[in-house]
Scaffold this motif. Structure first.
Motif, short mmCIF file in Angstrom:
data_model
loop_
_atom_site.label_atom_id
_atom_site.label_comp_id
_atom_site.label_asym_id
_atom_site.label_seq_id
_atom_site.Cartn_x
_atom_site.Cartn_y
_atom_site.Cartn_z
N CYS A 1 31.79 -9.85 19.42
CA CYS A 1 31.75 -8.57 19.74
C CYS A 1 33.40 -7.95 19.37
O CYS A 1 33.58 -6.87 19.37
CB CYS A 1 31.73 -8.42 21.39
SG CYS A 1 30.29 -9.40 21.88
N CYS B 1 34.44 -5.26 17.24
CA CYS B 1 34.46 -3.98 17.30
C CYS B 1 34.93 -3.21 18.96
O CYS B 1 34.82 -2.33 19.28
CB CYS B 1 33.17 -3.46 17.23
SG CYS B 1 32.35 -3.61 15.69
N HIS B 2 35.01 -4.42 19.70
CA HIS B 2 34.97 -4.02 21.27
C HIS B 2 36.28 -4.82 21.70
O HIS B 2 36.60 -5.91 21.24
CB HIS B 2 33.90 -4.43 22.13
CG HIS B 2 32.66 -3.57 21.88
ND1 HIS B 2 32.52 -2.48 22.69
CD2 HIS B 2 31.56 -3.84 21.01
CE1 HIS B 2 31.30 -2.11 22.37
NE2 HIS B 2 30.62 -2.76 21.37
N MET C 1 25.26 1.22 17.40
CA MET C 1 25.71 0.15 17.60
C MET C 1 25.05 -0.69 16.42
O MET C 1 23.77 -1.14 16.74
CB MET C 1 25.76 -0.73 18.80
CG MET C 1 26.41 -2.08 18.73
SD MET C 1 26.72 -2.64 20.29
CE MET C 1 25.83 -4.06 20.37
C1 HEC Z 1 29.91 -3.21 14.35
C2 HEC Z 1 30.47 -2.95 15.54
C3 HEC Z 1 30.02 -3.66 16.85
C4 HEC Z 1 29.84 -4.78 17.06
C5 HEC Z 1 30.03 -6.12 16.46
C6 HEC Z 1 29.31 -4.86 18.70
N1 HEC Z 1 29.52 -3.59 18.94
FE1 HEC Z 1 28.90 -2.90 20.93
N2 HEC Z 1 28.86 -0.83 20.33
C7 HEC Z 1 29.45 -0.41 19.29
C8 HEC Z 1 29.33 0.84 19.10
C9 HEC Z 1 29.64 1.72 17.72
C10 HEC Z 1 28.75 1.46 20.15
C11 HEC Z 1 28.53 2.81 20.58
C12 HEC Z 1 27.14 3.04 20.31
C13 HEC Z 1 26.51 4.67 20.49
O1 HEC Z 1 27.26 5.41 20.93
O2 HEC Z 1 25.28 4.66 20.07
C14 HEC Z 1 28.68 0.00 20.98
C15 HEC Z 1 28.25 0.25 22.36
C16 HEC Z 1 28.13 -0.96 23.00
C17 HEC Z 1 27.71 -1.13 24.57
C18 HEC Z 1 27.35 0.34 25.44
C19 HEC Z 1 28.70 0.70 26.10
C20 HEC Z 1 28.79 1.90 26.97
O3 HEC Z 1 29.88 2.38 27.43
O4 HEC Z 1 27.77 2.46 27.30
C21 HEC Z 1 27.75 -2.18 24.90
C22 HEC Z 1 27.36 -2.33 26.34
C23 HEC Z 1 27.93 -2.94 23.90
N3 HEC Z 1 28.33 -2.35 22.72
C24 HEC Z 1 28.20 -4.36 23.97
C25 HEC Z 1 28.28 -5.17 22.74
C26 HEC Z 1 28.59 -6.65 22.91
C27 HEC Z 1 28.37 -7.41 24.13
C28 HEC Z 1 28.68 -7.12 21.70
C29 HEC Z 1 28.83 -8.57 21.14
C30 HEC Z 1 27.66 -9.25 21.35
C31 HEC Z 1 28.84 -5.95 20.84
N4 HEC Z 1 28.65 -4.85 21.53
C32 HEC Z 1 29.19 -5.80 19.57
C33 HEC Z 1 29.77 -1.25 17.83
C34 HEC Z 1 29.76 -2.68 18.06
#
Ligand code: HEC
Length: 120
Positions: free
Chosen positions: A36, A39-40, A99
Motif C-alpha cells: 500500500c 500510494c498510501h 483504486m
Molecule cells: C495504485 C495506488 C494504490 C494502491 C497501491 C493502494 N491504493 Fe488504496 N486507494 C487508492 C486511491 C486512488 C483511492 C481513492 C479511491 C476512490 O476515490 O475511488 C484509494 C482508497 C483506499 C481506501 C478508502 C479510504 C477512504 O478514505 O475511504 C482504502 C481503505 C484503501 N485505499 C486501502 C488500501 C490498502 C490497504 C492498500 C494496500 C493493500 C491500498 N489501498 C493500495 C490508491 C491505491
C-alpha cells in the motif's frame, strides 16, 4: 577491501538494523509498506487518502481528498469486513471507484486489515 570502505559498509549495516527489527516485530507493517505504501501513508494523503483512523470511518470522508464520486457516495463505513471486501476487489464493492489495486492473497488481506485496525 580498503579499511575505510569496510568501515562504511559496517556503518550501513548498523543503520539498516533498526528498520529491519521493527519490520520483524510487526510483519503487518512491512506488508502494508510493500503493498500500500506506494500510494498510501497512515498520516498523509498521497495518491490515495491517509489511513490513520480508517477503521470506523465513513468511506470517502477525508476532507480535501479528491475521491471518485462512486466512493464518495458509497455510504460504506470501513469495518474489518468491508476492508477485506475492498482489498479483495474494490470494483466489485464500489463500481466506478479509482483504486486500481487489489490484494489476491487472503492471508495478506487479513494481515493488512489487522495492521490498519491497530493504527486507528
Ligand atoms: C495504485 C495506488 C494504490 C494502491 C497501491 C493502494 N491504493 Fe488504496 N486507494 C487508492 C486511491 C486512488 C483511492 C481513492 C479511491 C476512490 O476515490 O475511488 C484509494 C482508497 C483506499 C481506501 C478508502 C479510504 C477512504 O478514505 O475511504 C482504502 C481503505 C484503501 N485505499 C486501502 C488500501 C490498502 C490497504 C492498500 C494496500 C493493500 C491500498 N489501498 C493500495 C490508491 C491505491
Amino acid at each position: 577491501m580498503k579499511p575505510a570502505l569496510c568501515l562504511a559498509l559496517a556503518g550501513l549495516a548498523v543503520l539498516a538494523a533498526p528498520a529491519r527489527a521493527a519490520d520483524d516485530a510487526d510483519p503487518g507493517r512491512a506488508l502494508y509498506e510493500a503493498r500500500c505504501g506506494g500510494c498510501h501513508a497512515l498520516a498523509a494523503d498521497r495518491v490515495g487518502p491517509r489511513h490513520a483512523g480508517v477503521l470506523g470511518r465513513k468511506a470517502g470522508s477525508i476532507a480535501g481528498f479528491a475521491y471518485s464520486p462512486a466512493l464518495a457516495r458509497s455510504q460504506i463505513v470501513w469495518t474489518e469486513e468491508s476492508l477485506e471486501r475492498w482489498l479483495r476487489d474494490p470494483e466489485a464493492l464500489v463500481p466506478g471507484q479509482r483504486m486500481n489495486f487489489r490484494v489476491g492473497d487472503a492471508d495478506e488481506r487479513r494481515r493488512i486489515v489487522e495492521y490498519l485496525s491497530r493504527n486507528r
